[in-house]
Design a protein around this motif. Structure first.
Motif, PDB file in Angstrom:
ATOM      1  N   VAL A 199     -30.178  -8.170  -2.870  1.00 16.17           N
ATOM      2  CA  VAL A 199     -30.870  -7.926  -1.769  1.00 16.17           C
ATOM      3  C   VAL A 199     -32.063  -9.003  -1.462  1.00 16.17           C
ATOM      4  N   ARG A 203     -32.258 -11.573   1.095  1.00 14.25           N
ATOM      5  CA  ARG A 203     -33.405 -11.428   2.239  1.00 14.25           C
ATOM      6  C   ARG A 203     -34.224 -12.652   2.340  1.00 14.25           C
ATOM      7  N   ARG A 204     -34.793 -13.238   1.251  1.00 12.04           N
ATOM      8  CA  ARG A 204     -35.346 -14.400   1.156  1.00 12.04           C
ATOM      9  C   ARG A 204     -34.529 -15.677   1.926  1.00 12.04           C
ATOM     10  N   GLU A 207     -34.543 -15.052   5.478  1.00  8.64           N
ATOM     11  CA  GLU A 207     -36.088 -15.429   6.377  1.00  8.64           C
ATOM     12  C   GLU A 207     -36.123 -16.995   6.357  1.00  8.64           C
ATOM     13  N   SER A 233     -30.007  -1.536   2.605  1.00  7.55           N
ATOM     14  CA  SER A 233     -30.878  -2.395   2.224  1.00  7.55           C
ATOM     15  C   SER A 233     -31.475  -2.986   3.417  1.00  7.55           C
ATOM     16  N   VAL A 235     -30.785  -5.202   5.222  1.00  4.32           N
ATOM     17  CA  VAL A 235     -30.600  -6.934   5.307  1.00  4.32           C
ATOM     18  C   VAL A 235     -28.875  -7.165   5.780  1.00  4.32           C
TER      19      VAL A 235
END
Lengths: 367, 367
Positions: A199, A203-204, A207, A233, A235
């Motif tokens: 996750v 997520r990184r 973004e 999550s 995400v």
């Protein structure tokens, strides 16, 4: 194609063996359970057809809320699209001009998505889509740990996504972020630790993509072993569980076993009982694959399946009642997906009677 | 049925993947080699169709001197008999009224033999043969060591044979005495020791039967790993080799590897090469089964096949040239029989071109 091993109305013990049977009550409960679990999260199910290989089951999953299907191969996508499944993701890379042409042709009758992990593949996909006059939706696959397919998370994914977004006949659809190994980790703590990492990397990447003006309509991953973690999550937008419809002996060995019940069985006959304490059944590793261990004998705790040749399996028991020559037994497959692969027919059973026969057209070493 | 992955005249690198290819030159040399070896012994080949699952290859074996075919399942016998194969032995037991009725029906168009290891089965076979109005030839299976099917050698075999001989619609055909485990023992000394025991137990049983006035027209057994030992025994009249037509990576691991060459390959495409030193191909354990270990990459000694999921395989190399995205590679199957099981078509290749397509109708979890 094999002859069907049964006809509707037969008793279960009249089915010819080996046969692949679905306990329809358990199967329907699994479909409903998944819908109930995901209904609370807003995350969608894109059910994985690699488990069932069957348009019938794909459509039943659609009626229980699945937004579409995942497949592993172009030939699986063809069989689903030709049966009216309208939203299909090939959940990995497709390489070679003839396969890309076949995939593009399907985009005339279904929404087709596919994964990439190499710039040359973006160009090859664009060429195939342009030639066919279609739009193909493309997910960038990131390697969230397994070390198999996918570019590293972060910047490499952004570079590839920008190439997709710039291609005239492709749309950038988001990310594919699947960790296969986590599905069979034995404790919930192990799974939590792995998926936490999955996750975080995902997520990184989401973004970073956003900072470049690229939105992820789909963030997909998760299987029957971990989908509740991905779904929670914030995400992931879609989970790709497949085995949940059938469950299997290997998932049942997880400490935190998924909340589903076995609904798929191999029916087999005892064809030799010439030795005390043992017998041989007519289902070997062709009928009940052993890539994830031996199958289990259903409701016969004292009888173990201890050996498999291609066509026959060896049973042993040390105490209690054994099995008789000619007796029919249910086996729980250790791994549902390759088990389904060996058959041309599902035999649907309810309360001891055959209710239906469903074909399995997407079986075999698919191209 | 899957679409054929190729058409005659194509170059090998145009074949869609995964595909099952036969190197026709090597295949034909294997057929001729077996005929030459057995020609010197007077022992006959009853080739095992569990390897090839194909009437085309059964008939080619017949033209190279095979007296008939072995099969494991009634459905395999049906497919061969319906294609004109005229002498078929089911090399194990068949249990259940519907299967026995199907088997008896075939005796109208072919000579059918089958094994027994239980008195109740003799009676069930007699009933099925009487109902169909046919004669079925019956071999008594003796357990020569594996501890799976078969009665103990000696007196128990005589008792069963007498019951067969007394049945109106059955003929007593002789003995089935196969030791599967010996086929893959790694040294010739181990194999010699095992087959010496097999031969001794079989000879003792043949002699006891003779004392009771029962002649063994067929004494059958032996596979690709040991058939030369059975053929030299003076007791066996038929050997049941199957794998010799294709060979496989596991037989090649025997110290005394059988004198045949690999002729069967899985053609696969590199579909991801996102990581240094490794790549992913589109043949996993559905396309190249791993029940006897991983397949080997043909003519690429520095490249190892190190992992298999259902649809994909992982390659690694530590030195030298690696593989490229999109490249096609041949894999040598670790075990031919279940590999053939995954495909609907053989693609026959000679000197880099597709020469023929042969169907594989006897694949699948056969009844």
């Amino acid at each position: 194609m094999q002859a069907p091993p049964a006809a509707p109305g037969m008793r279960e013990d009249e089915i010819d063996t080996p046969a692949l049977i679905i306990d329809l009550d358990a199967f329907e409960q699994n479909l409903a359970k998944m819908a109930a679990i995901l209904g609370e999260t807003g995350v969608k199910l894109r059910a994985h057809a690699k488990t069932h290989k069957s348009p019938v089951i794909a459509h039943l999953q659609g009626r229980h809320g699945a937004v579409g299907q995942c497949v592993q191969k172009v030939a699986e996508a063809e069989i689903l699209a030709w049966s009216g499944v309208s939203d299909i993701l090939v959940s990995n890379e497709v390489v070679g001009a003839s396969k890309l042409a076949r995939l593009a042709a399907l985009a005339h009758i279904a929404r087709i998505s596919v994964c990439v992990d190499d710039a040359s593949q973006v160009d090859a996909l664009e060429a195939a889509a342009a030639r066919a006059g279609v739009i193909i939706n493309v997910l960038v696959e990131i390697d969230v740990g397994p070390g198999r397919c996918g570019v590293p998370p972060g910047e490499p994914a952004v570079v590839l996504a920008e190439r997709v977004a710039a291609a005239e006949h492709l749309t950038f659809g988001g990310l594919q972020a699947y960790h296969g190994g986590a599905q069979h980790q034995r404790t919930l703590a192990q799974q939590r630790a792995t998926i936490e990492m999955v996750v975080a990397e995902t997520r990184r990447t989401v973004e970073q993509l956003k900072q470049h003006g690229l939105d992820c309509a789909i963030v997909g991953g998760g299987g029957t072993g971990t989908f509740q973690l991905e779904a929670a999550s914030g995400v992931f937008t879609e989970v790709q569980a497949g085995s949940y419809v059938f469950m299997d002996a290997d998932y049942a060995r997880n400490g935190a076993a998924p909340p589903f019940q076995p609904s798929l069985f191999v029916l087999t006959t005892v064809m030799s009982a010439a030795r005390p304490g043992g017998a041989v059944v007519d289902a070997g590793h062709k009928a009940a694959p052993i890539d994830s261990g031996f199958p289990k004998v259903w409701l016969r705790e004292n009888v173990d399946y201890v050996g498999a040749s291609d066509e026959h399996g060896t049973l042993r028991w040390s105490a209690g009642e054994g099995v008789r020559l000619g007796e029919k037994l249910r086996l729980i497959p250790s791994h549902c997906d390759p088990t389904v692969d060996r058959y041309d027919w599902y035999v649907g059973v309810r309360r001891g009677r055959v209710e239906c026969l469903w074909p399995i057209p997407a079986r075999g070493a698919m191209t």
